[in-house]
Enzyme design. Structure first.
Site, PDB file in Angstrom:
ATOM      1  N   ASN A  61       0.804  -1.229   0.000  1.00 18.87           N
ATOM      2  CA  ASN A  61       0.000   0.000   0.000  1.00 18.87           C
ATOM      3  C   ASN A  61       0.835   1.276   0.000  1.00 18.87           C
ATOM      4  OD1 ASN A  61       0.683  -0.690   2.657  1.00 18.87           O
ATOM      5  ND2 ASN A  61      -1.007   0.470   3.493  1.00 18.87           N
ATOM      6  N   GLU A 111       3.707  -5.137  12.330  1.00 18.26           N
ATOM      7  CA  GLU A 111       2.789  -4.011  12.147  1.00 18.26           C
ATOM      8  C   GLU A 111       1.663  -4.532  11.255  1.00 18.26           C
ATOM      9  OE1 GLU A 111       5.361  -0.802  10.751  1.00 18.26           O
ATOM     10  OE2 GLU A 111       5.961  -0.398  12.814  1.00 18.26           O
ATOM     11  N   CYS A 143      -3.334   1.337   6.468  1.00 15.21           N
ATOM     12  CA  CYS A 143      -3.658   0.552   7.669  1.00 15.21           C
ATOM     13  C   CYS A 143      -4.248   1.433   8.761  1.00 15.21           C
ATOM     14  CB  CYS A 143      -2.409  -0.143   8.184  1.00 15.21           C
ATOM     15  SG  CYS A 143      -1.123   1.025   8.648  1.00 15.21           S
ATOM     16  N   GLU A 153       7.862   0.567  16.563  1.00 11.05           N
ATOM     17  CA  GLU A 153       9.016   1.088  15.834  1.00 11.05           C
ATOM     18  C   GLU A 153       8.918   2.599  15.873  1.00 11.05           C
ATOM     19  OE1 GLU A 153      10.397  -0.991  12.345  1.00 11.05           O
ATOM     20  OE2 GLU A 153       9.351  -2.825  12.900  1.00 11.05           O
TER      21      GLU A 153
HETATM   22  P1  NAD Z   1       0.036  -9.449   3.255  1.00 11.71           P
HETATM   23  O1  NAD Z   1       0.170  -9.886   4.663  1.00 11.71           O
HETATM   24  O2  NAD Z   1      -0.814 -10.232   2.340  1.00 11.71           O
HETATM   25  O3  NAD Z   1       1.474  -9.409   2.550  1.00 11.71           O
HETATM   26  C1  NAD Z   1       2.541  -8.642   3.076  1.00 11.71           C
HETATM   27  C2  NAD Z   1       3.849  -9.290   2.666  1.00 11.71           C
HETATM   28  O4  NAD Z   1       3.957 -10.566   3.295  1.00 11.71           O
HETATM   29  C3  NAD Z   1       3.996  -9.535   1.170  1.00 11.71           C
HETATM   30  O5  NAD Z   1       5.323  -9.233   0.808  1.00 11.71           O
HETATM   31  C4  NAD Z   1       3.716 -11.020   1.038  1.00 11.71           C
HETATM   32  O6  NAD Z   1       4.329 -11.615  -0.074  1.00 11.71           O
HETATM   33  C5  NAD Z   1       4.321 -11.548   2.337  1.00 11.71           C
HETATM   34  N1  NAD Z   1       3.778 -12.822   2.809  1.00 11.71           N
HETATM   35  C6  NAD Z   1       2.519 -13.309   2.649  1.00 11.71           C
HETATM   36  N2  NAD Z   1       2.402 -14.509   3.252  1.00 11.71           N
HETATM   37  C7  NAD Z   1       3.619 -14.799   3.811  1.00 11.71           C
HETATM   38  C8  NAD Z   1       4.123 -15.888   4.569  1.00 11.71           C
HETATM   39  N3  NAD Z   1       3.378 -16.949   4.905  1.00 11.71           N
HETATM   40  N4  NAD Z   1       5.418 -15.830   4.990  1.00 11.71           N
HETATM   41  C9  NAD Z   1       6.195 -14.762   4.693  1.00 11.71           C
HETATM   42  N5  NAD Z   1       5.764 -13.711   3.952  1.00 11.71           N
HETATM   43  C10 NAD Z   1       4.486 -13.723   3.538  1.00 11.71           C
HETATM   44  O7  NAD Z   1      -0.418  -7.939   3.328  1.00 11.71           O
HETATM   45  P2  NAD Z   1      -0.774  -6.966   2.113  1.00 11.71           P
HETATM   46  O8  NAD Z   1      -2.055  -7.439   1.491  1.00 11.71           O
HETATM   47  O9  NAD Z   1       0.437  -6.817   1.260  1.00 11.71           O
HETATM   48  O10 NAD Z   1      -1.017  -5.571   2.877  1.00 11.71           O
HETATM   49  C11 NAD Z   1      -2.242  -5.160   3.381  1.00 11.71           C
HETATM   50  C12 NAD Z   1      -2.316  -5.430   4.869  1.00 11.71           C
HETATM   51  O11 NAD Z   1      -1.223  -4.816   5.528  1.00 11.71           O
HETATM   52  C13 NAD Z   1      -3.557  -4.853   5.536  1.00 11.71           C
HETATM   53  O12 NAD Z   1      -4.035  -5.778   6.461  1.00 11.71           O
HETATM   54  C14 NAD Z   1      -3.016  -3.637   6.274  1.00 11.71           C
HETATM   55  O13 NAD Z   1      -3.762  -3.225   7.392  1.00 11.71           O
HETATM   56  C15 NAD Z   1      -1.660  -4.109   6.669  1.00 11.71           C
HETATM   57  N6  NAD Z   1      -0.759  -2.973   6.925  1.00 11.71           N
HETATM   58  C16 NAD Z   1      -0.422  -2.692   8.226  1.00 11.71           C
HETATM   59  C17 NAD Z   1       0.411  -1.598   8.495  1.00 11.71           C
HETATM   60  C18 NAD Z   1       0.811  -1.215   9.905  1.00 11.71           C
HETATM   61  O14 NAD Z   1       1.698  -0.374  10.044  1.00 11.71           O
HETATM   62  N7  NAD Z   1       0.205  -1.743  10.936  1.00 11.71           N
HETATM   63  C19 NAD Z   1       0.882  -0.820   7.440  1.00 11.71           C
HETATM   64  C20 NAD Z   1       0.500  -1.150   6.141  1.00 11.71           C
HETATM   65  C21 NAD Z   1      -0.321  -2.242   5.886  1.00 11.71           C
HETATM   66  O1  6OD Z   2       4.080   6.440   8.826  1.00 14.28           O
HETATM   67  C1  6OD Z   2       4.596   5.358   9.118  1.00 14.28           C
HETATM   68  O2  6OD Z   2       5.729   5.278   9.625  1.00 14.28           O
HETATM   69  C2  6OD Z   2       3.865   4.126   8.866  1.00 14.28           C
HETATM   70  N1  6OD Z   2       4.467   2.992   9.266  1.00 14.28           N
HETATM   71  C3  6OD Z   2       2.661   4.165   8.256  1.00 14.28           C
HETATM   72  C4  6OD Z   2       1.848   3.048   8.004  1.00 14.28           C
HETATM   73  C5  6OD Z   2       0.776   3.161   7.200  1.00 14.28           C
HETATM   74  C6  6OD Z   2      -0.065   2.049   6.912  1.00 14.28           C
HETATM   75  O3  6OD Z   2      -0.641   1.844   5.870  1.00 14.28           O
END
Ligand code: NAD
Ligand code: 6OD
Length: 496
Positions: free
Chosen positions: A165, A264, A298, A477
């Site tokens: 994202n 995260e 997120c 972090e």
């Molecule tokens: P995802 O978990 O599907 O994938 C993230 C990464 O993990 C990708 O590189 C993927 O290839 C890898 N991955 C998937 N399965 C794996 C496994 N079993 N072992 C190791 N690696 C694996 O997430 P996404 O769809 O790319 O992103 C969207 C999600 O991320 C949403 O749930 C969003 O809320 C979350 N997100 C959280 C934050 C935060 O800071 N808390 C920030 C951004 C996105």
């Molecule tokens: O601003 C940041 O440092 C951060 N980790 C943002 C995360 C955004 C989630 O989509």
């Protein structure tokens, strides 16, 4: 200083892995990187098999024995600032790559993603220079005493697994502090957005980051590069941003070898709007928190609670703001909302749109797919959507949708809205809108999240703790908290 020619990130429409300071192919399988705004092919990407991942981890381990380990903190900080300068020098190239991979408006990538990525390197360069540790004078029976002091040592090889994202922003949020602390990294960018991580390899090389300190392997997650990397026994720590269920899998992988994790994860964030808020400011902030990046943030808001006296006015104004969003060519300045990342993600979000109707929602805005000019009609665009009328236990109010949508409900009492906001397995972020300072502090302290914003949203100071409570993550972090994750503390006890 690395002086060898490292090759190019991209050759004839094909991206490479970046291993040991060289762009390399390998792994046999490939995947197609698709532009979500048009569904056109952007690049072909190699998929790392376990041999390629092992090469990357081995290169990282070797780098830890070389000049990187011997560099002082000042020298490392200097290299990180050169990386930041390198990103800014190639700003337009990074913006274009991020836009082609994500479909997000170029104005957004130029305002948030790319400048923030450079800022991550500058910020952690500053922070490594001010990091201190504790010391104690200890009494001993002979009266001479002892001196205890702690030193920080790099953890070693860090696996960095990233989502799609905010690709470069979230990658550099982890890579910058990891390198500041003297580690070497192997990055697995999302299969949806592989380009900027790879381009960053060129910048690292130009900035003098020694070969093997920054490595990139491409591929999928489960049974692919992500899993091979996080299960690799020579990885010393894993930092991950992505879905909660992936976080669970990664935590299990980390248990083997007792490796530390920073997770995260997802959110189902509530905005709480009190009747005494500055309404224009609240509308502007909630509009961004619901619709920015097509709802794929997120920290974004999917549940909005509005105090009853201003509910109708708020709903009308937010609906107006959502309806005014313009979809289309991401490189057109008039475009304010891009597509979702992929067809499969759009199918998932549309299934929630249908579920909301089945659960009895009133669809106030959107709810389907837009009609766009032909070039963008194959893109993965979706309408900004607002619902009212759902019960608090509706699936659409419990699960993270990760699309440009929210449910708006009225509330009457502060205590009731705190309970509603906390009624979620997630605990990432909230935003509270009120001009009553005492209430702002009171409510912020009660909502179970890692980040509570008052009268703002996504306002970031990179020194502050960032992370989620409950199923939104483990660890923090940012600032000193990043330094704690990316270093091991060693106590030295000297008998005087
Ligand atoms: P995802 O978990 O599907 O994938 C993230 C990464 O993990 C990708 O590189 C993927 O290839 C890898 N991955 C998937 N399965 C794996 C496994 N079993 N072992 C190791 N690696 C694996 O997430 P996404 O769809 O790319 O992103 C969207 C999600 O991320 C949403 O749930 C969003 O809320 C979350 N997100 C959280 C934050 C935060 O800071 N808390 C920030 C951004 C996105
Ligand atoms: O601003 C940041 O440092 C951060 N980790 C943002 C995360 C955004 C989630 O989509």
């Amino acid at each position: 200083m690395a002086t060898m020619n490292c090759g190019r990130a991209l050759t004839a429409g094909r991206l490479s892995h970046f291993i040991g300071g060289q762009f390399v192919d390998g792994g046999g399988l490939t995947l197609e990187n698709i532009n979500p705004a048009t569904a056109d092919l952007v690049n072909v990407v190699p998929v790392a098999d376990s041999v390629v991942v092992d090469d990357a981890v081995t290169a990282a381990r070797r780098a830890l024995e070389g000049p990187w380990r011997r560099m002082s903190e000042q020298e490392r900080a200097c290299v990180l600032r050169k990386v930041a300068d390198g990103i800014l020098r190639r700003f337009d190239e990074f913006v274009r790559a991020e836009v082609l991979d994500t479909g997000k408006p170029a104005s957004l990538a130029a305002h948030i993603d790319i400048p923030r990525s450079a800022a991550n390197f500058n910020s952690f360069a500053d922070q490594i220079l001010t990091l201190s540790t504790e010391s104690f004078r200890t009494a001993t029976p002979d009266g001479a005493g002892a001196l205890n002091y702690a030193i920080r040592v790099p953890r070693g090889v860090i696996a960095v697994v990233c989502p799609w994202n905010l690709p470069l922003l979230l990658l550099t949020w982890k890579v910058a502090p990891a390198l500041a602390c003297g580690n070497a990294v192997v990055v697995k960018p999302s299969e949806e957005t592989p380009t900027t991580a790879t381009l960053l390899g060129e910048v690292m090389h130009e900035a003098g980051v020694p070969p093997g300190v920054y490595n990139v392997v491409h591929g999928l997650g489960q049974d692919s590069a992500g899993e091979y990397l996080t299960r690799h026994p020579k990885v010393d720590g894993i930092t991950f941003t992505g879905e909660t269920k992936t976080g669970v899998a990664i935590m299990k992988a980390a248990a083997e070898g007792v490796r530390p994790v920073s997770l995260e994860l997802g959110g189902k964030n509530a905005a709480v709007v009190f009747a005494d808020c500055d309404l224009d400011r609240a509308i502007e902030g909630v509009t961004r928190s619901v619709f920015a990046n097509c709802g794929q943030v997120c920290l974004g808001t999917e549940r909005v609670y509005v105090e009853r006296p201003i509910f109708d006015e708020f709903l009308a104004k937010l609906t107006g703001a959502g309806a005014a969003l313009r979809m289309g060519d991401p490189f057109d300045k008039a475009t304010t909302m891009g597509p979702l990342i992929s067809k499969s993600h759009r199918d998932k979000v549309l299934s929630y749109y249908e579920r909301a109707k089945a659960e009895g929602a009133n669809v106030i805005l959107g709810g389907g797919m837009p009609e766009l000019p032909s070039r963008f009609n194959s893109g993965f665009f979706i309408e900004p959507t607002i619902w009212t009328g759902l019960r608090e236990d509706a699936v659409v109010l419990r699960e993270e949708v990760f699309g440009p949508c929210c449910h708006i409900a009225p509330f009457d009492h502060e205590e009731a809205v705190i309970m509603a906001a906390n009624n979620s397995p997630y605990g990432l972020a909230t935003s509270i809108w009120t001009e009553n300072l005492a209430r702002a502090h009171r409510v912020a302290a009660r909502i179970e999240v890692g980040i509570a914003w008052v009268n703002c949203w996504f306002l970031r100071d990179l020194r502050t703790p960032f992370g989620g409570s409950k199923q939104s993550g483990i660890g923090r972090e940012g600032g000193v908290h990043s330094m704690e994750f990316y270093t091991d503390l060693r106590n030295v006890c000297v008998k005087l």
